[in-house]
Design a protein around this motif. Structure first.
Motif, PDB file in Angstrom:
ATOM      1  N   THR A   1       0.805  -0.848   0.310  1.00  0.00           N
ATOM      2  CA  THR A   1       0.151  -0.091  -0.221  1.00  0.00           C
ATOM      3  C   THR A   1       0.766   1.474   0.115  1.00  0.00           C
ATOM      4  OG1 THR A   1       0.131   0.068   2.577  1.00  0.00           O
ATOM      5  CG2 THR A   1      -2.027  -1.459   0.888  1.00  0.00           C
ATOM      6  N   ASP A   2       1.716   1.042   0.131  1.00  0.00           N
ATOM      7  CA  ASP A   2       2.837   2.740   0.209  1.00  0.00           C
ATOM      8  C   ASP A   2       3.730   2.629  -0.878  1.00  0.00           C
ATOM      9  OD1 ASP A   2       2.277   2.737   2.525  1.00  0.00           O
ATOM     10  OD2 ASP A   2       3.734   1.920   3.998  1.00  0.00           O
ATOM     11  N   THR A   3       3.531   0.650  -1.594  1.00  0.00           N
ATOM     12  CA  THR A   3       4.631   1.503  -3.415  1.00  0.00           C
ATOM     13  C   THR A   3       3.662   1.714  -4.215  1.00  0.00           C
ATOM     14  OG1 THR A   3       5.739  -0.403  -1.609  1.00  0.00           O
ATOM     15  CG2 THR A   3       6.777   0.357  -4.035  1.00  0.00           C
ATOM     16  N   MET A   4       2.237   1.783  -4.156  1.00  0.00           N
ATOM     17  CA  MET A   4       1.604   2.022  -5.126  1.00  0.00           C
ATOM     18  C   MET A   4       2.027   2.527  -6.087  1.00  0.00           C
ATOM     19  SD  MET A   4      -1.476   0.061  -5.028  1.00  0.00           S
ATOM     20  CE  MET A   4      -1.722  -0.320  -3.968  1.00  0.00           C
ATOM     21  N   PRO A   5       2.488   3.779  -6.440  1.00  0.00           N
ATOM     22  CA  PRO A   5       2.572   4.629  -7.139  1.00  0.00           C
ATOM     23  C   PRO A   5       4.252   4.000  -7.806  1.00  0.00           C
ATOM     24  CG  PRO A   5       2.742   6.560  -5.342  1.00  0.00           C
ATOM     25  CD  PRO A   5       2.615   4.480  -4.993  1.00  0.00           C
ATOM     26  N   GLU A   6       4.933   3.420  -7.629  1.00  0.00           N
ATOM     27  CA  GLU A   6       5.642   2.444  -8.239  1.00  0.00           C
ATOM     28  C   GLU A   6       4.769   1.761  -9.022  1.00  0.00           C
ATOM     29  OE1 GLU A   6       7.600   4.891  -4.989  1.00  0.00           O
ATOM     30  OE2 GLU A   6       6.053   3.650  -4.891  1.00  0.00           O
ATOM     31  N   ILE A   7       3.993   0.854  -8.523  1.00  0.00           N
ATOM     32  CA  ILE A   7       3.648  -0.550  -9.234  1.00  0.00           C
ATOM     33  C   ILE A   7       2.809  -0.334 -10.217  1.00  0.00           C
ATOM     34  CG2 ILE A   7       1.683  -1.732  -9.363  1.00  0.00           C
ATOM     35  CD1 ILE A   7       2.324  -2.373  -5.525  1.00  0.00           C
ATOM     36  N   ILE A   8       2.002   1.312  -9.897  1.00  0.00           N
ATOM     37  CA  ILE A   8       1.128   1.518 -11.128  1.00  0.00           C
ATOM     38  C   ILE A   8       1.853   1.895 -12.527  1.00  0.00           C
ATOM     39  CG2 ILE A   8      -0.411   3.786 -12.242  1.00  0.00           C
ATOM     40  CD1 ILE A   8      -1.804   2.972  -9.303  1.00  0.00           C
ATOM     41  N   SER A   9       3.384   2.601 -11.722  1.00  0.00           N
ATOM     42  CA  SER A   9       4.181   3.542 -13.036  1.00  0.00           C
ATOM     43  C   SER A   9       4.421   2.188 -13.676  1.00  0.00           C
ATOM     44  CB  SER A   9       5.005   4.175 -12.121  1.00  0.00           C
ATOM     45  OG  SER A   9       5.972   4.591 -12.912  1.00  0.00           O
ATOM     46  N   PHE A  10       4.934   0.836 -12.815  1.00  0.00           N
ATOM     47  CA  PHE A  10       5.865  -0.052 -13.730  1.00  0.00           C
ATOM     48  C   PHE A  10       5.326  -0.857 -14.615  1.00  0.00           C
ATOM     49  CE2 PHE A  10       9.496  -3.295 -11.407  1.00  0.00           C
ATOM     50  CZ  PHE A  10       8.559  -3.814 -13.279  1.00  0.00           C
ATOM     51  N   ILE A  11       3.722  -1.304 -13.988  1.00  0.00           N
ATOM     52  CA  ILE A  11       2.780  -1.276 -15.253  1.00  0.00           C
ATOM     53  C   ILE A  11       2.548  -0.221 -16.742  1.00  0.00           C
ATOM     54  CG2 ILE A  11       0.267  -2.185 -15.352  1.00  0.00           C
ATOM     55  CD1 ILE A  11      -0.038  -2.914 -12.103  1.00  0.00           C
ATOM     56  N   ASP A  12       1.961   0.180 -16.294  1.00  0.00           N
ATOM     57  CA  ASP A  12       2.151   1.583 -17.111  1.00  0.00           C
ATOM     58  C   ASP A  12       2.896   1.290 -18.578  1.00  0.00           C
ATOM     59  OD1 ASP A  12       0.383   3.543 -18.584  1.00  0.00           O
ATOM     60  OD2 ASP A  12       1.949   4.998 -17.804  1.00  0.00           O
ATOM     61  N   ARG A  13       4.603   0.700 -17.444  1.00  0.00           N
ATOM     62  CA  ARG A  13       5.638   0.846 -18.838  1.00  0.00           C
ATOM     63  C   ARG A  13       5.330  -0.241 -19.448  1.00  0.00           C
ATOM     64  NH1 ARG A  13      10.645   2.668 -15.642  1.00  0.00           N
ATOM     65  NH2 ARG A  13      11.512   2.389 -17.741  1.00  0.00           N
ATOM     66  N   LEU A  14       4.876  -1.315 -18.144  1.00  0.00           N
ATOM     67  CA  LEU A  14       5.367  -2.378 -19.706  1.00  0.00           C
ATOM     68  C   LEU A  14       4.127  -2.595 -20.170  1.00  0.00           C
ATOM     69  CD1 LEU A  14       4.634  -5.270 -16.286  1.00  0.00           C
ATOM     70  CD2 LEU A  14       7.355  -4.583 -18.250  1.00  0.00           C
ATOM     71  N   THR A  15       3.229  -1.635 -20.441  1.00  0.00           N
ATOM     72  CA  THR A  15       2.006  -2.114 -21.089  1.00  0.00           C
ATOM     73  C   THR A  15       2.794  -0.621 -22.516  1.00  0.00           C
ATOM     74  OG1 THR A  15       0.403  -1.583 -19.516  1.00  0.00           O
ATOM     75  CG2 THR A  15      -0.543  -0.885 -21.830  1.00  0.00           C
ATOM     76  N   GLU A  16       3.441   0.397 -22.659  1.00  0.00           N
ATOM     77  CA  GLU A  16       4.156   0.774 -23.155  1.00  0.00           C
ATOM     78  C   GLU A  16       5.023  -0.234 -24.473  1.00  0.00           C
ATOM     79  OE1 GLU A  16       5.435   4.249 -21.260  1.00  0.00           O
ATOM     80  OE2 GLU A  16       4.064   5.180 -20.720  1.00  0.00           O
ATOM     81  N   LYS A  17       5.424  -0.628 -23.225  1.00  0.00           N
ATOM     82  CA  LYS A  17       6.598  -1.614 -24.134  1.00  0.00           C
ATOM     83  C   LYS A  17       5.280  -3.056 -24.771  1.00  0.00           C
ATOM     84  CE  LYS A  17      10.648  -2.096 -22.643  1.00  0.00           C
ATOM     85  NZ  LYS A  17      11.731  -2.732 -21.962  1.00  0.00           N
ATOM     86  N   GLY A  18       4.740  -2.768 -24.675  1.00  0.00           N
ATOM     87  CA  GLY A  18       3.747  -4.606 -25.824  1.00  0.00           C
ATOM     88  C   GLY A  18       3.236  -5.387 -24.613  1.00  0.00           C
ATOM     89  N   TYR A  19       4.510  -5.803 -23.613  1.00  0.00           N
ATOM     90  CA  TYR A  19       4.102  -6.481 -22.475  1.00  0.00           C
ATOM     91  C   TYR A  19       3.465  -6.639 -21.344  1.00  0.00           C
ATOM     92  CZ  TYR A  19       9.210  -7.498 -23.224  1.00  0.00           C
ATOM     93  OH  TYR A  19      10.175  -7.935 -24.160  1.00  0.00           O
ATOM     94  N   ALA A  20       1.843  -5.891 -21.601  1.00  0.00           N
ATOM     95  CA  ALA A  20       0.845  -5.643 -21.077  1.00  0.00           C
ATOM     96  C   ALA A  20      -0.060  -5.102 -21.825  1.00  0.00           C
ATOM     97  CB  ALA A  20       1.455  -4.890 -19.352  1.00  0.00           C
TER      98      ALA A  20
END
Length: 466
Positions: free
Chosen positions: A116-135
């Motif tokens: 719960t304290d790492t939510m911004p980093e988790i969301i950013s991580f997923i967003d970047r995976l989406t940008e790279k076509g992995y998600a």
């Protein structure tokens, strides 16, 4: 020779070579906090605490990170059953974890991150995976394209073709492929949730550790550790996510501890043979439980039973008795001993054997055997008519060294007198009246460490020796 360890990634013993000389970056998967930990959870906590201690004993500067999964399906279910808030449940069992593992001699991690304290980093991580076509997003959920990551299966040594056998898309899932796994879950009505580019929801389990590893230790770390049951799919998925995004190896070494059986049966919920540490340490000294765990090679399965704990207790008592006798002799001796070189040489030989065994993939089982041989030598020395302070000090020093690595306490603290206990209890009562709850908790913890158990009753606070 230096430390050699078994790397699950390559399935062989390898020499440890840190990324940065003299430093170790180590991440250990922590618990999902919806209940008290069971003995299976305790094993990695104790084992990797011992590994950290050994690296420190060898002079390494260790940065040790172990997470708490404080939002998850299991926690949500527990909160619903108990009629309490998810965060209240999580906080309660995080504190219970610290109490139980602290009793087992586990030092707190340098960092205990929470999801719960790492939510911004988790969301950013997923967003970047989406940008790279992995998600990709599908109906408010986000999934990882497993087949796009070429090395999927390299930790568990399984091919994508083998993994596909028997895999299927569950009802309600909107995956492109049965092997794809969830990164973000769309919130159900009434569930705890966070805003994201894909709508309100919460992270999947695997992405949490990838984000925390990167945030607190970097893109590549020395050691990633956890229980054998986490190798697949959790650690396999961590590798896929992290290496897809960072284009670097996530961890140079992967270490996994073996299972615990209960009375010769595999521990499982269906058998109802889960044993909580919270309950065990009411029956057995927590230090005995720890000694039982370290008295086996960390990769080997071990069998938990009352008989095994009684055996561990007898062994630990033997070590502590000899240590106490050596200390008493040291206080009494006038340094008239002879044959110092003979005994000093034997002490160092046994200490070197302990080091050799720990260097060999943290073989604590054989290291404990070397410790028992040192105890045996100490008992033989105590039979001699004259003693040397230097030899006695060497015995004590090497036993202290071994005890530090194994995480056991040989020095016996002076017991509190009854009047000292009563004085501390009164101070705690006064602190509670003044709403100084932090001090009240400190006193309770201080007394607990001295084996003084407090019980608050309508008639006042009672105490007993544990």
């Amino acid at each position: 020779m230096g430390i050699q360890l078994y790397n699950t990634l390559n399935r062989k013993i390898e020499p440890f070579k840190p990324i940065e000389e003299g430093k170790v970056k180590m991440y250990v998967c922590g618990p999902t906090v919806y209940n008290y930990i069971h003995i299976g959870n305790a094993r990695p906590a104790v084992v990797f605490d011992m590994v950290r201690r050994y690296f420190q004993y060898k002079g390494y500067e260790v940065t040790y990170v172990s997470n708490f999964t404080d939002v998850d399906d299991k926690i949500i279910k527990a909160a619903e059953e108990m009629g309490e808030d998810v965060m209240v449940i999580a906080e309660r069992f995080i504190q219970a974890y610290h109490e139980d593992t602290g009793a087992l001699g586990v030092k707190k991690a340098d960092i205990h991150p929470r999801v719960t304290d790492t939510m911004p980093e988790i969301i950013s991580f997923i967003d970047r995976l989406t940008e790279k076509g992995y998600a990709y997003e599908s109906g408010g959920d986000v999934y990882f394209r497993t087949k796009k990551f070429d090395n999927y299966g390299k930790l568990s040594h399984q091919s994508v073709e083998d993994l596909q056998l028997g895999s299927r898309i569950e009802v309600g899932e909107k995956k492109e492929d049965p092997l794809d796994f969830v990164l973000w879950k769309k919130a159900k009505p009434g569930e705890i949730k966070w805003e994201s580019p894909w709508g309100e929801g919460r992270p999947g389990w695997h992405i949490e550790c990838s984000a925390m590893v990167k945030k607190y230790l970097g893109e590549t770390i020395d050691i990633h550790a956890g229980g054998q049951d986490l190798a697949f799919p959790h650690h396999e998925n961590e590798i896929a996510q992290s290496e897809a995004l960072n284009e670097k190896q996530m961890a140079n070494y992967w270490i996994h501890n073996g299972y615990i059986n209960i009375n010769n049966e595999k521990m499982s919920k269906s058998l109802g043979n889960f044993i909580l540490v919270h309950d065990i340490i009411k029956q057995f000294d927590p230090e005995v439980v720890r000694f039982f765990i370290v008295n086996a090679h960390y990769r080997s399965p071990i069998n938990f039973s009352d008989e095994q704990l009684e055996s561990a207790k007898a062994g630990l008592d033997r070590i502590k008795t000899t240590y106490s006798n050596l200390q008493h002799r040291l206080e009494e001796t006038a340094d008239l001993g002879e044959n110092r070189d003979k005994w000093q040489g034997q002490i160092e030989e046994l200490h070197n054997r302990f080091i050799k065994e720990m260097d060999d993939d943290f073989n604590s089982a054989n290291a404990v055997a070397a410790m028992f041989d040192l105890v045996k030598a100490g008992n033989l020395y105590l039979r001699e008519k004259h003693s040397s302070k230097k030899v006695l000090q060497s015995f004590i020093k090497r036993l202290d060294d071994m005890a530090f690595v194994l995480g056991i306490q040989l020095k016996q603290e002076k017991a509190l007198l009854d009047e000292e206990v009563e004085s501390l209890i009164q101070e705690r009562i006064d602190a509670r009246k003044n709403r100084n709850f932090a001090r009240a908790d400190e006193i309770r913890d201080e007394l607990k460490e001295k084996n003084i158990i407090l019980e608050d009753t309508p008639q006042g606070t009672r105490w007993k020796r544990g």
